[in-house]
Design a protein around this motif. Structure first.
Motif, PDB file in Angstrom:
ATOM      1  N   TYR A   1     -22.466 -18.693 -41.970  1.00  0.00           N
ATOM      2  CA  TYR A   1     -21.140 -19.222 -42.278  1.00  0.00           C
ATOM      3  C   TYR A   1     -20.912 -19.110 -43.781  1.00  0.00           C
ATOM      4  CZ  TYR A   1     -20.965 -21.315 -37.608  1.00  0.00           C
ATOM      5  OH  TYR A   1     -20.944 -21.512 -36.246  1.00  0.00           O
ATOM      6  N   THR A   2     -19.646 -18.963 -44.168  1.00  0.00           N
ATOM      7  CA  THR A   2     -19.312 -18.843 -45.586  1.00  0.00           C
ATOM      8  C   THR A   2     -18.097 -19.689 -45.919  1.00  0.00           C
ATOM      9  OG1 THR A   2     -17.920 -16.891 -45.191  1.00  0.00           O
ATOM     10  CG2 THR A   2     -20.231 -16.494 -45.787  1.00  0.00           C
ATOM     11  N   ALA A   3     -17.985 -20.001 -47.210  1.00  0.00           N
ATOM     12  CA  ALA A   3     -16.829 -20.735 -47.729  1.00  0.00           C
ATOM     13  C   ALA A   3     -16.729 -20.467 -49.217  1.00  0.00           C
ATOM     14  CB  ALA A   3     -16.958 -22.234 -47.463  1.00  0.00           C
ATOM     15  N   THR A   4     -15.542 -20.523 -49.748  1.00  0.00           N
ATOM     16  CA  THR A   4     -15.370 -20.356 -51.195  1.00  0.00           C
ATOM     17  C   THR A   4     -15.411 -21.691 -51.922  1.00  0.00           C
ATOM     18  OG1 THR A   4     -12.970 -20.362 -50.895  1.00  0.00           O
ATOM     19  CG2 THR A   4     -14.072 -18.221 -50.950  1.00  0.00           C
ATOM     20  N   ALA A   5     -15.467 -22.792 -51.175  1.00  0.00           N
ATOM     21  CA  ALA A   5     -15.648 -24.120 -51.742  1.00  0.00           C
ATOM     22  C   ALA A   5     -16.559 -24.897 -50.816  1.00  0.00           C
ATOM     23  CB  ALA A   5     -14.310 -24.844 -51.907  1.00  0.00           C
ATOM     24  N   ALA A   6     -17.393 -25.749 -51.380  1.00  0.00           N
ATOM     25  CA  ALA A   6     -18.340 -26.490 -50.563  1.00  0.00           C
ATOM     26  C   ALA A   6     -17.640 -27.386 -49.545  1.00  0.00           C
ATOM     27  CB  ALA A   6     -19.246 -27.331 -51.460  1.00  0.00           C
ATOM     28  N   GLU A   7     -16.423 -27.863 -49.902  1.00  0.00           N
ATOM     29  CA  GLU A   7     -15.675 -28.722 -48.991  1.00  0.00           C
ATOM     30  C   GLU A   7     -15.161 -27.956 -47.769  1.00  0.00           C
ATOM     31  OE1 GLU A   7     -15.134 -29.847 -53.279  1.00  0.00           O
ATOM     32  OE2 GLU A   7     -14.911 -28.030 -52.082  1.00  0.00           O
ATOM     33  N   GLY A   8     -15.155 -26.645 -47.852  1.00  0.00           N
ATOM     34  CA  GLY A   8     -14.615 -25.835 -46.795  1.00  0.00           C
ATOM     35  C   GLY A   8     -13.205 -25.374 -47.123  1.00  0.00           C
ATOM     36  N   PRO A   9     -12.544 -24.705 -46.199  1.00  0.00           N
ATOM     37  CA  PRO A   9     -13.009 -24.495 -44.832  1.00  0.00           C
ATOM     38  C   PRO A   9     -14.147 -23.477 -44.740  1.00  0.00           C
ATOM     39  CG  PRO A   9     -10.970 -23.302 -45.196  1.00  0.00           C
ATOM     40  CD  PRO A   9     -11.209 -24.116 -46.433  1.00  0.00           C
ATOM     41  N   TRP A  10     -15.072 -23.757 -43.832  1.00  0.00           N
ATOM     42  CA  TRP A  10     -16.177 -22.850 -43.537  1.00  0.00           C
ATOM     43  C   TRP A  10     -15.835 -22.042 -42.286  1.00  0.00           C
ATOM     44  CZ3 TRP A  10     -20.960 -22.365 -46.097  1.00  0.00           C
ATOM     45  CH2 TRP A  10     -21.162 -23.251 -47.157  1.00  0.00           C
ATOM     46  N   SER A  11     -16.225 -20.777 -42.288  1.00  0.00           N
ATOM     47  CA  SER A  11     -15.974 -19.928 -41.130  1.00  0.00           C
ATOM     48  C   SER A  11     -17.194 -19.057 -40.873  1.00  0.00           C
ATOM     49  CB  SER A  11     -14.736 -19.058 -41.336  1.00  0.00           C
ATOM     50  OG  SER A  11     -14.893 -18.229 -42.476  1.00  0.00           O
ATOM     51  N   ARG A  12     -17.341 -18.656 -39.640  1.00  0.00           N
ATOM     52  CA  ARG A  12     -18.497 -17.828 -39.276  1.00  0.00           C
ATOM     53  C   ARG A  12     -18.308 -16.411 -39.787  1.00  0.00           C
ATOM     54  NH1 ARG A  12     -20.205 -17.901 -33.170  1.00  0.00           N
ATOM     55  NH2 ARG A  12     -20.503 -20.096 -33.762  1.00  0.00           N
ATOM     56  N   LEU A  13     -19.297 -15.951 -40.543  1.00  0.00           N
ATOM     57  CA  LEU A  13     -19.279 -14.582 -41.051  1.00  0.00           C
ATOM     58  C   LEU A  13     -19.845 -13.610 -40.044  1.00  0.00           C
ATOM     59  CD1 LEU A  13     -18.935 -12.573 -43.484  1.00  0.00           C
ATOM     60  CD2 LEU A  13     -21.323 -13.116 -44.059  1.00  0.00           C
ATOM     61  N   THR A  14     -20.963 -13.992 -39.422  1.00  0.00           N
ATOM     62  CA  THR A  14     -21.649 -13.050 -38.537  1.00  0.00           C
ATOM     63  C   THR A  14     -22.682 -13.779 -37.703  1.00  0.00           C
ATOM     64  OG1 THR A  14     -22.766 -10.892 -38.488  1.00  0.00           O
ATOM     65  CG2 THR A  14     -23.538 -12.489 -40.113  1.00  0.00           C
ATOM     66  N   THR A  15     -23.177 -13.068 -36.693  1.00  0.00           N
ATOM     67  CA  THR A  15     -24.333 -13.491 -35.910  1.00  0.00           C
ATOM     68  C   THR A  15     -25.357 -12.380 -35.966  1.00  0.00           C
ATOM     69  OG1 THR A  15     -22.915 -14.748 -34.412  1.00  0.00           O
ATOM     70  CG2 THR A  15     -25.132 -14.266 -33.656  1.00  0.00           C
ATOM     71  N   ILE A  16     -26.613 -12.754 -36.256  1.00  0.00           N
ATOM     72  CA  ILE A  16     -27.700 -11.786 -36.388  1.00  0.00           C
ATOM     73  C   ILE A  16     -28.680 -12.004 -35.240  1.00  0.00           C
ATOM     74  CG2 ILE A  16     -29.618 -11.023 -37.848  1.00  0.00           C
ATOM     75  CD1 ILE A  16     -27.945 -11.901 -40.270  1.00  0.00           C
ATOM     76  N   GLY A  17     -29.116 -10.922 -34.619  1.00  0.00           N
ATOM     77  CA  GLY A  17     -29.944 -11.017 -33.427  1.00  0.00           C
ATOM     78  C   GLY A  17     -31.311 -11.626 -33.647  1.00  0.00           C
ATOM     79  N   THR A  18     -31.835 -11.539 -34.850  1.00  0.00           N
ATOM     80  CA  THR A  18     -33.151 -12.118 -35.144  1.00  0.00           C
ATOM     81  C   THR A  18     -33.002 -13.602 -35.454  1.00  0.00           C
ATOM     82  OG1 THR A  18     -33.889 -10.015 -36.085  1.00  0.00           O
ATOM     83  CG2 THR A  18     -35.172 -11.982 -36.633  1.00  0.00           C
ATOM     84  N   PRO A  19     -33.745 -14.473 -34.746  1.00  0.00           N
ATOM     85  CA  PRO A  19     -33.684 -15.897 -35.087  1.00  0.00           C
ATOM     86  C   PRO A  19     -34.569 -16.187 -36.308  1.00  0.00           C
ATOM     87  CG  PRO A  19     -35.094 -15.580 -33.167  1.00  0.00           C
ATOM     88  CD  PRO A  19     -34.553 -14.228 -33.528  1.00  0.00           C
ATOM     89  N   TYR A  20     -33.953 -16.443 -37.444  1.00  0.00           N
ATOM     90  CA  TYR A  20     -34.687 -16.724 -38.678  1.00  0.00           C
ATOM     91  C   TYR A  20     -35.078 -18.200 -38.684  1.00  0.00           C
ATOM     92  CZ  TYR A  20     -32.704 -12.267 -40.362  1.00  0.00           C
ATOM     93  OH  TYR A  20     -32.335 -10.945 -40.515  1.00  0.00           O
ATOM     94  N   TYR A  21     -36.255 -18.479 -38.142  1.00  0.00           N
ATOM     95  CA  TYR A  21     -36.708 -19.856 -37.993  1.00  0.00           C
ATOM     96  C   TYR A  21     -37.012 -20.474 -39.356  1.00  0.00           C
ATOM     97  CZ  TYR A  21     -39.687 -23.777 -36.672  1.00  0.00           C
ATOM     98  OH  TYR A  21     -40.232 -25.019 -36.538  1.00  0.00           O
ATOM     99  N   ASP A  22     -36.459 -21.674 -39.612  1.00  0.00           N
ATOM    100  CA  ASP A  22     -36.695 -22.397 -40.867  1.00  0.00           C
ATOM    101  C   ASP A  22     -36.486 -21.468 -42.061  1.00  0.00           C
ATOM    102  OD1 ASP A  22     -37.273 -24.630 -39.377  1.00  0.00           O
ATOM    103  OD2 ASP A  22     -39.141 -25.062 -40.393  1.00  0.00           O
ATOM    104  N   ALA A  23     -35.274 -21.018 -42.244  1.00  0.00           N
ATOM    105  CA  ALA A  23     -34.989 -19.931 -43.181  1.00  0.00           C
ATOM    106  C   ALA A  23     -34.687 -20.427 -44.586  1.00  0.00           C
ATOM    107  CB  ALA A  23     -33.807 -19.119 -42.665  1.00  0.00           C
TER     108      ALA A  23
END
Length: 549
Positions: free
Chosen positions: A153-175
């Motif tokens: 997810y990305t946002a240009t301000a910490a308050e949001g709005p936040w939106s989904r940028l992408t989904t990646i097939g590899t589960p990055y556990y505790d990234a």
């Protein structure tokens, strides 16, 4: 995401290890807490002369990632099945924090997160990562869900709005996400076997992934990665759940090879009865000083953030500064510029006078947004027909302030219908509540305990009414829950009610708050309204007040 004290099926069992805690000793300091926002005229040295106490936040914020953007510090934390997820905390001094927003606006990862035929308890937002990319002035949040895939997810301000940028097939556990000095995005992740992945320039896909470290059996389990580049060296900061912290260092680039060094092990923490500070992040102030923001297992309340200064050896390894051989209960305030304003308190009154909920609130799973509204108080219309609070939608939660605090709600119950249940709960896998039951045209105030779940988070008890009282005339009632969340067994929760908002009457026996860690999240205050017969009823919460002694 670390598991305190005991192995769990999702984690490798902890192997025994011995070792000395590393860290230079600092002299004991005064325990006076710094003010929330020093006056703008205070100089850096004057601010640093004061001190702060740990935990810096006595609320449940775990698996911390922390960054600085300009003069502002931000942190992210785990929220599991609560929605919105992944709160973004903001501070100007690393000591006083507020909730700026949430990186994950809704848990749209499957019907179970809607309490629709399944449940997402102890799933959802685990240890994740927060980063800022200067090249496009964008915040990035990244986390894996259900061991299946990774969401960005990305946002240009910490308050949001936040939106989904992408989904990646590899589960990055505790990234842990690193924005390198050349703007390349890298992710360190894994449990025991640690990998580094390189993302595409737009952050939408994986370019390569490579194993960079295998944890020796003498250490046991390492996870909870945070990824840094400091003075040209690459570092992966890892936790040994739930009593140690290690760090990997590479002089040859992000893909290693890496060498490992212990940062701390079995270090006495700052909360009496609590665990070892671990699984957090490193951050540098504007003046070049370094700090480690970790969390302390402190059930039944949850996992509480604690802050300690860090120095570096001449050969580039971090050292946590100790007080009398332990993580200090107090340290000098970080020397930072005077904050531009006071941060919003994490306690106090909410009258729900805006159409959007404040950032302190999170729903138990995703809400049915057609069944609630705010602006003139909070209206909760029944969204589920059930006798099981754990299966009821639109239960709204608020973290408990430690070491003890009290929540008081003013409730208009004129819209309740027969079979409705509404009130204020102490919510976890073992729960209790005070509230209203309307049956046969009569409304009573009751105290109920015995709401329980098993280790698979299936309901094993829907509650036993332990006390009740007739409700006099009028449409308003005040409900109160008091909670002691100091670490330890049999911590008390008590319930009371009032018909005038001034004189409160205790109702029911003391409720013992469970301190088992396996639910991960700590107890919360929870507002609820659900039906047992038919939908259509409603209650209105006109005031919520969280106070400390």
């Amino acid at each position: 995401m670390s598991c305190p004290r005991h192995p769990v099926t999702r984690r490798h069992a902890l192997t025994a290890a011995t070792g000395l805690v590393t860290g230079a000793l600092l002299p004991p300091t005064a325990t006076t807490r710094a003010s929330a926002a020093p006056a703008a005229s205070h100089a850096l040295d004057a601010a640093a002369a004061a001190s702060y106490t740990n935990p810096v936040i006595w609320q449940d914020f775990a698996d911390l990632d922390v960054i600085r953007v300009g003069d502002t510090f931000y942190a992210s934390a785990s929220t599991m099945h609560y929605s919105p997820g992944a709160p973004v905390l903001r501070s100007y001094d690393l000591v006083n924090w507020e909730i700026a927003g949430h990186s994950v606006p809704v848990l749209d990862f499957g019907a179970k997160y809607d309490l629709n035929g399944a449940r997402g308890y102890v799933r959802g937002i685990w240890a994740s990562t927060l980063a800022y990319r200067p090249s496009n002035r964008t915040f990035y949040w990244l986390g894996q869900i259900d061991f299946a895939r990774t969401y960005v997810y990305t946002a240009t301000a910490a308050e949001g709005p936040w939106s989904r940028l992408t989904t990646i097939g590899t589960p990055y556990y505790d990234a842990g996400l690193l924005v390198d000095s050349d703007d390349t995005l890298y992710v360190a992740y894994g449990n025991t076997t640690i990998h580094v992945a390189q993302l595409s320039p737009d952050g939408r896909s994986q370019v390569r992934s490579q194993q960079v470290f295998s944890t020796p059996s003498s250490i046991g389990t390492l996870e909870g990665a945070r990824f840094y580049k400091i003075n040209g060296q690459y570092y992966i900061f890892l936790t040994r759940p739930a009593n140690g912290q290690y760090i990997l260092k590479s002089s040859s680039g992000p893909f290693g090879p890496y060498t490992v060094r212990q940062v701390l092990l079995d270090l006495r923490g700052p909360i009496p009865g609590g665990g070892v500070p671990h699984q957090g992040g490193l951050v540098r102030t504007q003046s070049g000083a370094w700090y480690y923001l970790a969390f302390v297992d402190a059930y039944p309340g949850g996992r509480m953030p604690a802050l300690a200064p860090v120095t570096w050896t001449t050969d580039g390894w971090p050292v946590v500064q100790l007080v009398d051989g332990a993580w200090g209960t107090s340290y000098p305030n970080p020397a930072v510029p005077a904050p531009p304003r006071q941060v919003a308190p994490l306690t106090g009154v909410d009258t729900f006078d805006r159409t959007a909920l404040g950032t302190r609130w999170e729903w138990n799973h995703n809400p049915d947004n057609t069944k609630w509204s705010a602006g003139n108080g909070l209206t909760l219309r029944t969204a589920t027909v059930t006798h099981d609070l754990y299966g009821a939608r639109n239960t709204l939660t608020h973290r408990i302030q430690g070491p003890t605090s009290t929540a008081t709600v003013q409730l208009d119950h004129s819209g309740m219908r027969d079979g409705d249940r509404a009130g204020l709960a102490l919510l976890r896998d073992s729960s209790a509540w005070i509230g209203l039951k309307r049956d046969g045209g009569t409304t009573r105030v009751v105290m109920v305990d015995g709401l329980t779940m098993d280790g698979n988070w299936n309901t094993t008890g829907t509650g036993t009414e332990r006390a009740s009282a007739p409700l006099p005339g009028g449409n308003r009632i005040w409900l109160r829950a008091a909670a002691d969340i100091r670490p330890g067994s049999a911590r008390p929760g008590t319930f009371s009610y009032s018909t005038d908002g001034t004189t409160f009457t205790r109702l029911g026996p003391v409720f013992s708050l469970g301190n088992d860690w396996r639910f991960f999240m700590g107890y919360r205050f929870a507002l609820f309204n659900h039906a047992t017969q038919a939908l259509g009823g409603a209650v209105r919460v006109t005031r919520f007040d969280l106070s400390t002694p």
